[in-house]
Design a protein around this motif. Structure first.
Motif, PDB file in Angstrom:
ATOM      1  N   ASN A 184       0.830  -1.212   0.000  1.00 11.89           N
ATOM      2  CA  ASN A 184       0.000   0.000   0.000  1.00 11.89           C
ATOM      3  C   ASN A 184       0.866   1.265   0.000  1.00 11.89           C
ATOM      4  OD1 ASN A 184      -2.286  -1.662   0.088  1.00 11.89           O
ATOM      5  ND2 ASN A 184      -2.252  -1.721   2.322  1.00 11.89           N
ATOM      6  N   ARG A 231      -6.759  -9.520  13.057  1.00 10.99           N
ATOM      7  CA  ARG A 231      -5.659  -8.774  12.459  1.00 10.99           C
ATOM      8  C   ARG A 231      -4.860  -8.077  13.550  1.00 10.99           C
ATOM      9  NH1 ARG A 231      -5.742  -7.839   6.948  1.00 10.99           N
ATOM     10  NH2 ARG A 231      -7.490  -8.792   5.870  1.00 10.99           N
ATOM     11  N   ARG A 281      -5.820 -14.545   6.013  1.00 11.22           N
ATOM     12  CA  ARG A 281      -5.070 -13.414   5.463  1.00 11.22           C
ATOM     13  C   ARG A 281      -4.327 -13.784   4.178  1.00 11.22           C
ATOM     14  NH1 ARG A 281      -1.136  -9.759   9.124  1.00 11.22           N
ATOM     15  NH2 ARG A 281      -3.156  -9.420  10.107  1.00 11.22           N
ATOM     16  N   TRP A 325      -3.081  -7.328   3.710  1.00  9.94           N
ATOM     17  CA  TRP A 325      -3.393  -6.166   4.549  1.00  9.94           C
ATOM     18  C   TRP A 325      -4.350  -5.220   3.826  1.00  9.94           C
ATOM     19  CZ3 TRP A 325       1.486  -8.197   3.800  1.00  9.94           C
ATOM     20  CH2 TRP A 325       1.994  -8.903   4.894  1.00  9.94           C
ATOM     21  N   ARG A 326      -5.326  -5.839   3.147  1.00 12.32           N
ATOM     22  CA  ARG A 326      -6.283  -5.087   2.340  1.00 12.32           C
ATOM     23  C   ARG A 326      -5.525  -4.344   1.229  1.00 12.32           C
ATOM     24  NH1 ARG A 326      -8.257  -4.134   7.711  1.00 12.32           N
ATOM     25  NH2 ARG A 326     -10.130  -5.366   8.114  1.00 12.32           N
ATOM     26  N   GLY A 327      -6.062  -3.266   0.738  1.00 11.55           N
ATOM     27  CA  GLY A 327      -5.378  -2.555  -0.337  1.00 11.55           C
ATOM     28  C   GLY A 327      -5.340  -3.360  -1.613  1.00 11.55           C
ATOM     29  N   ALA A 385      -4.037 -10.019  -0.963  1.00  7.29           N
ATOM     30  CA  ALA A 385      -3.954  -8.701  -0.323  1.00  7.29           C
ATOM     31  C   ALA A 385      -4.025  -8.914   1.185  1.00  7.29           C
ATOM     32  CB  ALA A 385      -5.082  -7.797  -0.808  1.00  7.29           C
TER      33      ALA A 385
END
Length: 257
Positions: free
Chosen positions: A172, A255, A198, A230-232, A228
């Motif tokens: 990110n 998380r 995750r 960590w999201r993004g 992803a």
């Protein structure tokens, strides 16, 4: 064929043929992952290649304390807790998996000749407990310690850091430790644990220990799997790490930074 930790350690030790550093991605507060990585670190094949282990937990100012402890000095559990209590991330490092790893490394060192002992380098920069750290400055401090204490002296090392720090590309738009090291010219290969939900490129959970080396053609499809953690934005796994370790029972629903 049964895959054992020794078999995996032998394979990973071969990464030192063309790399100065091997990064083992840690999943904070996930005991089964830490136990497995601890076993890899103390396995003969990997230990024969490298005597230096750099860890994220523990402030640099306590280096002499951990040196004494791993050399067999008499020390109480309370004395050891200063390693993480006096840290900007003391709450995170207070989890028992970190003390357990140090006890395991101490026992290993006591069972081998002095020249075969593992030295643990504490990488956390010095800050007051609870003080907020700039993520880039923190990562840069990690890289500087590794460069000055190990690479500049021609030493190889195993790095034990959270998975995010060992991502080969920025996450990110945020630079990572692995990205910084490679950008400075260091050679590095990294291994992440498969960590549902995750990071889970397979349809089914692991039922046995398994190493997925992305250089192996049979795993090309897995290497291209977008994730992803960590999201993004999602990225192909092979852009984030060089291999994946499937560990039965590895799962972390919450998380953690």
């Amino acid at each position: 064929m049964t895959i054992t930790l020794d078999t995996i350690a032998q394979h990973i030790s071969g990464w030192f043929d063309d790399s100065q550093l091997i990064g083992l991605g840690e999943a904070h507060h996930t005991p089964v992952v830490m136990r497995t990585l601890g076993s890899l670190i103390t396995q003969g094949a990997l230990g024969d290649q490298c005597r230096d282990l750099v860890v994220e937990f523990g402030a640099q100012r306590h280096q002499s304390l951990v040196d004494d402890y791993l050399a067999g000095a008499s020390m109480s559990a309370a004395q050891l807790t200063v390693l993480w209590r006096q840290s900007a991330y003391g709450t995170l490092w207070a989890h028992p998996v970190y003390a357990a790893l140090l006890r395991r490394l101490r026992a290993y060192n006591m069972a081998v000749p002095a020249h075969q002992r593992v030295r643990v380098w504490l990488a956390e920069p010095d800050h007051r407990a609870g003080e907020t750290q700039n993520p880039l400055a923190r990562s840069t401090a990690f890289a500087e310690l590794i460069q000055q204490q190990l690479l500049d002296k021609g030493r190889r090392a195993v790095l034990l850091f959270g998975m995010r720090h060992l991502a080969l590309t920025p996450i990110n738009q945020r630079p990572t430790l692995a990205w910084q090291l490679r950008r400075s010219g260091a050679t590095l290969r990294t291994l992440w644990p498969e960590l549902p939900p995750r990071c889970a490129p397979f349809r089914h959970s692991a039922t046995q220990l398994r190493l997925i080396d992305f250089k192996t053609p049979r795993y090309a499809g897995v290497a291209r799997t977008p994730v992803a953690p960590w999201r993004g934005d999602a990225q192909p796994l092979s852009q984030l790490c060089n291999g994946l370790l499937r560990i039965p029972g590895a799962y972390r629903p919450h998380r953690i930074p």
